[in-house]
Design a protein around this motif. Sequence first.
Motif, PDB file in Angstrom:
ATOM      1  N   ALA A   1       1.921   6.931   2.532  1.00  0.00           N
ATOM      2  CA  ALA A   1       0.632   6.485   2.039  1.00  0.00           C
ATOM      3  C   ALA A   1      -0.642   6.970   2.745  1.00  0.00           C
TER       4      ALA A   1
ATOM      5  N   GLN B   1      -4.390   8.573   2.787  1.00  0.00           N
ATOM      6  CA  GLN B   1      -5.901   8.288   2.166  1.00  0.00           C
ATOM      7  C   GLN B   1      -6.237   9.648   1.663  1.00  0.00           C
ATOM      8  N   PRO B   2      -6.745   9.578   0.329  1.00  0.00           N
ATOM      9  CA  PRO B   2      -7.118   8.313  -0.122  1.00  0.00           C
ATOM     10  C   PRO B   2      -5.705   8.058  -1.236  1.00  0.00           C
ATOM     11  N   TYR B   3      -4.875   9.213  -1.325  1.00  0.00           N
ATOM     12  CA  TYR B   3      -3.817   9.143  -2.025  1.00  0.00           C
ATOM     13  C   TYR B   3      -2.923  10.196  -1.574  1.00  0.00           C
ATOM     14  N   PRO B   4      -1.509  10.254  -1.750  1.00  0.00           N
ATOM     15  CA  PRO B   4      -0.671  11.139  -1.313  1.00  0.00           C
ATOM     16  C   PRO B   4      -0.535  12.369  -2.060  1.00  0.00           C
ATOM     17  N   THR B   5      -0.323  13.520  -1.616  1.00  0.00           N
ATOM     18  CA  THR B   5      -0.134  14.661  -2.615  1.00  0.00           C
ATOM     19  C   THR B   5       1.530  14.747  -3.161  1.00  0.00           C
TER      20      THR B   5
ATOM     21  N   LEU C   1       1.758   2.630  -7.894  1.00  0.00           N
ATOM     22  CA  LEU C   1       0.984   1.402  -7.169  1.00  0.00           C
ATOM     23  C   LEU C   1       1.647   0.063  -7.927  1.00  0.00           C
TER      24      LEU C   1
ATOM     25  N   GLY D   1       2.860   1.899  -3.292  1.00  0.00           N
ATOM     26  CA  GLY D   1       3.053   3.289  -4.053  1.00  0.00           C
ATOM     27  C   GLY D   1       3.757   4.210  -3.669  1.00  0.00           C
TER      28      GLY D   1
ATOM     29  N   TYR E   1      -0.204   8.339  -8.323  1.00  0.00           N
ATOM     30  CA  TYR E   1      -0.247   7.144  -7.456  1.00  0.00           C
ATOM     31  C   TYR E   1      -0.690   5.960  -8.105  1.00  0.00           C
ATOM     32  N   ASP E   2      -1.632   6.111  -9.024  1.00  0.00           N
ATOM     33  CA  ASP E   2      -1.836   4.982  -9.743  1.00  0.00           C
ATOM     34  C   ASP E   2      -0.743   4.343 -10.498  1.00  0.00           C
TER      35      ASP E   2
ATOM     36  N   SER F   1      -1.671  14.177  -9.005  1.00  0.00           N
ATOM     37  CA  SER F   1      -1.272  13.269  -8.043  1.00  0.00           C
ATOM     38  C   SER F   1      -1.898  11.997  -7.838  1.00  0.00           C
ATOM     39  N   ARG F   2      -3.328  11.879  -8.108  1.00  0.00           N
ATOM     40  CA  ARG F   2      -4.083  10.376  -8.283  1.00  0.00           C
ATOM     41  C   ARG F   2      -3.404   9.896  -9.359  1.00  0.00           C
TER      42      ARG F   2
END
Length: 446
Positions: free
Chosen positions: A27, A29-33, A14, A20, A10-11, A6-7
Motif C-alpha cells: 500500500a 503512496q499515493p497508490y501502488p503500481t 479499495l 486495497g 486501486y480505486d 493503476s490508479r
Amino acid sequence: MNRETSRDLYDRALSVMPGGVNSSVRAVQPYPTFVRRGDGAHVIDVDGNRYIDYVMGYGPLLLGHDLPQPVEAAIQRAASEGPMYGAPTEVEVDLAEFVVRHVPSVEMIRFVNSGTEATVSAVRLARGYTGRDKIVVMRGGYHGAQESTLVEGDAEHPTPSTSGVPAAFARETIPVPFNDEEAAREVFERHGEEIAAVLVEPILGNTGITMPVDGYHGTLRDLCDEYGSLLIFDEVITGFRVGGLECAQGTFGVTPDLTTFGKIVGGGFPVGAIGGRAEIVEHFSPAGDVFQSGTFSGHPVTMAAGLETLKYAAAHDVYDHVNALGERLREGLVDVVADHAPEYTVVGTDSLFKVVFTRASTPAQDQACTAGCAQDPDCARYEQCPKTGGDVRRAETERWERLFRPFMAERGIMLTANQFECQFVSYAHTEEDVEETLEAYEAYFE
C-alpha cells in the motif's frame, strides 16, 4: 509517466479489499503500481510502463522473470500432470535431498507453504523439544505474521506490536537489540532455564539489511549451548541468496539447530521449510509429538520449481553473476553517496543492496566500506553504520518513501515499498541495468 490504469484499479480495489491490497507492504503512496507481467529483469505495469525490477518478488526470483528452459519445463510438466494430490511425490524427496546435501545445519527438513508458517512451526518445535516456553527475538527482526514474534518493547516489558495478539502471548517473547552481546547475556542470566530458543535472522533483512558484528552469532550459539536452548536461523530472506547454496550460515561459520527457509526454495511459488538436526526435526508429527501438517505442503509444482531453480543456480554460475552485479551496484552507490549525501549508508551483501537514509553524526566517507557496510571496526564510519533495527528506524524514512522512491519509479527503477525492505539483483540483470540504475540515483541526489 501515465499511471491512470493503476490508479483506477486501486480505486476498485479499495471497495473490495482492506486498504486495497492483500499485503500491507504493497500500500505505497499515493497508490501502488499494478504489474501486468515480468520480462527478464523488468516488470511492465498495466499502463505499459517498463521498470528495472529490484523487488524480484521480495527475493524469490533469483533467476528473474524469464525462467530458463529446464525450470519452465519442470513447472509446466508438474502442472500438466495435475494440480495437487494430497499425497507424497518423488520431487519433494528430491528437493529435500538437495537442501540436506548443501546446507550445513540441515539433516532433515519439513516443507510448508510460507515463511510465516515455517517460523510458526519452528517456534512450536523448539518449545516442544525443550519443554520451555520463552523465545528470544531481535528488535527489528521480522519472522512473518505470527503471534510469537509480533512483539515490541524490551526484555522486561514485551508488548504486542499489533492489535489481535494477546498480552499473554507477548510475555513469552523476549525482545533484545540485534548486535548487543551484553543484552543477550543478561536475558540468559535472568531467564536461561525458561528459554526454548533464540530466533534470529543472520542479517536483518527487513530493517535495512543490518549486518551482524563479528562474533555476534557465535555468542548466541555459545549461550544456547550453555543453557540448553536452540538457535534458530530465519533464512527466509538470506537462504540461497547470501552464501550461495550453503546460505548465510555457511558465510558466518555458525551452525544453528534449526533453519527456516522460504523464497527461493520454491522458485517463485509459495513455500516455506524448517530444517535442522534430525533428532530435533523428528519431533514433528507423525514421527514425534509436535503437531504440524498442511494440505498444500510439498506441493508438486512448487517442489519442481524450487528444485530446478537451485539445480540451475548450481550448474550455471548464477551466484557469481548476481553477486558481482550486486557488488558493482553497491560500489557505485558508495561513490554516489560520498559525493552527494555522505550521511547516508550503503548496505547489503552478495545480491542484496539498499541505501539507508541514515542521520550520521559525521559526514566522513573517507575509508568507508567500498561495497556496503560490513561492520568493519576499522572503518571510519563504524560507529555511524546501523547496528540495530532501531538505528534504521531513526533514518529519514519519510524522505525515502515519499520523495526518493517515486522519483526512481519515474526514472523506470522499481524499488521495494519502503526504507526497510531488501532489494535484490537477479540472474537476468545486466551491467547495463546497473549503470542505468546508478545514473538514476545520481540524478536524484544532484
